[in-house]
Design a protein around this motif. Sequence first.
Motif, PDB file in Angstrom:
ATOM      1  N   GLN A  98       0.965  -1.261   0.100  1.00 12.88           N
ATOM      2  CA  GLN A  98       0.073   0.000  -0.071  1.00 12.88           C
ATOM      3  C   GLN A  98       0.616   1.202  -0.081  1.00 12.88           C
ATOM      4  N   ALA A 127       3.142  -4.289 -10.613  1.00  8.43           N
ATOM      5  CA  ALA A 127       2.604  -5.382 -10.792  1.00  8.43           C
ATOM      6  C   ALA A 127       2.940  -6.268  -9.217  1.00  8.43           C
ATOM      7  N   SER A 183       3.606  -4.729  -6.414  1.00 10.44           N
ATOM      8  CA  SER A 183       3.115  -4.112  -5.241  1.00 10.44           C
ATOM      9  C   SER A 183       1.679  -4.345  -5.438  1.00 10.44           C
ATOM     10  N   HIS A 184       0.893  -4.399  -6.413  1.00  7.89           N
ATOM     11  CA  HIS A 184      -0.322  -4.982  -6.475  1.00  7.89           C
ATOM     12  C   HIS A 184      -0.573  -6.450  -6.081  1.00  7.89           C
ATOM     13  N   ILE A 185       0.380  -7.293  -6.088  1.00  8.10           N
ATOM     14  CA  ILE A 185       0.189  -8.475  -5.483  1.00  8.10           C
ATOM     15  C   ILE A 185       0.376  -8.442  -4.109  1.00  8.10           C
ATOM     16  N   ARG A 199      -0.552  -6.120  -2.119  1.00  7.75           N
ATOM     17  CA  ARG A 199      -1.566  -5.469  -1.569  1.00  7.75           C
ATOM     18  C   ARG A 199      -2.618  -6.584  -1.127  1.00  7.75           C
ATOM     19  N   LEU A 200      -2.714  -7.718  -1.875  1.00 10.83           N
ATOM     20  CA  LEU A 200      -3.868  -8.385  -1.639  1.00 10.83           C
ATOM     21  C   LEU A 200      -3.693  -9.310  -0.534  1.00 10.83           C
ATOM     22  N   ASP A 252      -8.813 -10.479   0.677  1.00 10.26           N
ATOM     23  CA  ASP A 252      -9.972 -10.098   0.032  1.00 10.26           C
ATOM     24  C   ASP A 252      -9.712  -9.784  -1.311  1.00 10.26           C
ATOM     25  N   MET A 253     -10.343 -10.756  -2.406  1.00 11.06           N
ATOM     26  CA  MET A 253     -10.086 -10.536  -3.737  1.00 11.06           C
ATOM     27  C   MET A 253     -11.103  -9.628  -3.885  1.00 11.06           C
ATOM     28  N   HIS A 254     -10.784  -8.490  -4.899  1.00  9.97           N
ATOM     29  CA  HIS A 254     -11.831  -7.242  -5.107  1.00  9.97           C
ATOM     30  C   HIS A 254     -12.537  -7.947  -6.165  1.00  9.97           C
ATOM     31  N   ILE A 255     -12.112  -8.276  -7.632  1.00  6.60           N
ATOM     32  CA  ILE A 255     -12.686  -8.512  -8.579  1.00  6.60           C
ATOM     33  C   ILE A 255     -12.369 -10.255  -8.891  1.00  6.60           C
ATOM     34  N   PRO A 286      -8.344 -18.535  -6.298  1.00  3.10           N
ATOM     35  CA  PRO A 286      -6.936 -18.507  -6.556  1.00  3.10           C
ATOM     36  C   PRO A 286      -6.227 -18.856  -5.118  1.00  3.10           C
ATOM     37  N   SER A 287      -5.245 -19.692  -5.161  1.00  2.00           N
ATOM     38  CA  SER A 287      -4.593 -19.879  -3.907  1.00  2.00           C
ATOM     39  C   SER A 287      -3.589 -18.768  -3.827  1.00  2.00           C
ATOM     40  N   GLN A 288      -3.158 -18.287  -2.543  1.00  2.00           N
ATOM     41  CA  GLN A 288      -2.321 -17.360  -2.339  1.00  2.00           C
ATOM     42  C   GLN A 288      -0.949 -17.610  -1.453  1.00  2.00           C
ATOM     43  N   LEU A 318       2.389 -17.659  -5.924  1.00  7.16           N
ATOM     44  CA  LEU A 318       2.535 -16.362  -6.384  1.00  7.16           C
ATOM     45  C   LEU A 318       3.823 -16.274  -6.835  1.00  7.16           C
ATOM     46  N   GLU A 344      -6.446 -20.126 -13.001  1.00  6.34           N
ATOM     47  CA  GLU A 344      -5.878 -19.392 -12.062  1.00  6.34           C
ATOM     48  C   GLU A 344      -4.655 -18.625 -12.480  1.00  6.34           C
ATOM     49  N   CYS A 381      -1.521  -9.216 -12.191  1.00  7.50           N
ATOM     50  CA  CYS A 381      -0.321  -8.478 -12.652  1.00  7.50           C
ATOM     51  C   CYS A 381      -0.595  -7.124 -13.528  1.00  7.50           C
ATOM     52  N   ALA A 400       0.235  -3.308 -13.126  1.00  6.50           N
ATOM     53  CA  ALA A 400       1.038  -2.414 -13.668  1.00  6.50           C
ATOM     54  C   ALA A 400       0.360  -1.280 -14.489  1.00  6.50           C
TER      55      ALA A 400
END
Lengths: 210, 210
Positions: free
Chosen positions: A118, A168, A170-172, A174-175, A178-181, A188-190, A195, B156, B164, B168
């Motif tokens: 974040q 990419a 930093s976005h990963i 952040r999750l 809670d999956m937003h979309i 998906p496993s996290q 990852l 997945e 990603c 980006a």
Amino acid sequence: MAEKSTRQCILDTAEKLFALHGYHHTSLRKITGEAGVNLAAVNYHFGSKKALLEAIFEYHLVPLNRIRQENLKAVRDRSRRLNQPMEVADILRAFIEPTLRYRDSSSKTRYFIALVGQSMTETDDTVRRIFLRHLRPLGFLLYEILKEALPHLEPETLYWRLQCTVGAISHIMRLTGDMHITPEGIHPSQDAETLIEQLIPFLTAGLEAP
Amino acid sequence: MAEKSTRQCILDTAEKLFALHGYHHTSLRKITGEAGVNLAAVNYHFGSKKALLEAIFEYHLVPLNRIRQENLKAVRDRSRRLNQPMEVADILRAFIEPTLRYRDSSSKTRYFIALVGQSMTETDDTVRRIFLRHLRPLGFLLYEILKEALPHLEPETLYWRLQCTVGAISHIMRLTGDMHITPEGIHPSQDAETLIEQLIPFLTAGLEAP
DNA sequence: GACTTATTCATACACTTGTTTTAAACACTT
DNA sequence: AAGTGTTTAAAACAAGTGTATGAATAAGTC
């Protein structure tokens, strides 16, 4: 939060709430309330809310950055020793693997990694400045090493591809869970391994694109 | 801000300040102060601060999303008509090109696109909810079309590669002009054409990675 | 003109924020 | 037992927040 020290209670609760709701949307009253300590304890132990955030970053990021820096340099040194070109995938792995492994090492560190993700995109200066102070040297090192591994790329092209990479990753980060979309039927496993194995091929291909 | 209507003055100033400092770090007093209008004007014209944000999103995102959706469907329709597989680069271009062209169309829209990029990663619900309401349908459409173009990918894997991609793109959209970490000597141009030609090869290669 | 509606204005309200202050307890070492 | 560092409690502080109010003004209509 009864057994741990007051200081540690505050740290743990703060990094969780900071990661979940952001630094500015987390009041000291919420932190001390959930931690079960007195409101004044934060200013007693840390001096200010900002100093509390700095302590959290310091606590996690100093050792983590040392590992990432050592890994990056190890990749470069090995390439020089063997007189072989560096593999982009190795460079990315040296950076990403420690991060996501650390993330999976406990429930607390998971919150912290989300907080780091974040911080890069924080609109407010307070958080971003603290974040950048810790990450700028590492960012430059990553840029230099990638420049060495991809010598045929224009500097500007490398710059933008690194920006894409940072976005990419930093976005990963952040999750948090809670999956937003999430498309229907997809869960998906996290875990770190998943990852890592998803990120590295994507980013390697992107950086090496013609 | 003398010639324009009070309502438009507020809209313009608000989207600029929201983009520069974030929704929550921009008070109505700062907006009305810089716009040269009275504090109460916001609540008179929009009802609330939240409604002001919604108006900004509505104003820009409704037409922009229609274009992006039409472009995406055009790529799919063309592929079906010619009975040819879709090109990932065409899909990405259908999404990215209108966005960055719109960004470059004026100094105002530039602020708005930066605001959109931020909204995806907002820690607070207020902003993210408004953002998602506008973008969720488009996100699903993009996912479905990419699934069709990359049928060999595990769901997945496609999911993470799309994450990603989103990371980006949103990161690039956030950069309004102040480079956070710029290596010395590098002054990357930020016009739409440059960004498009940088983004699409990177993301295409990443999505098509083995 | 007068009348109605729309807009602008200064101001006040209720609330939250981080921070500080006071005092009183508690834990611990020497 | 005295002293030191810690913790809690309750309260207050100044500053900032979004919002609401009512009067003053401008614009538009008959």
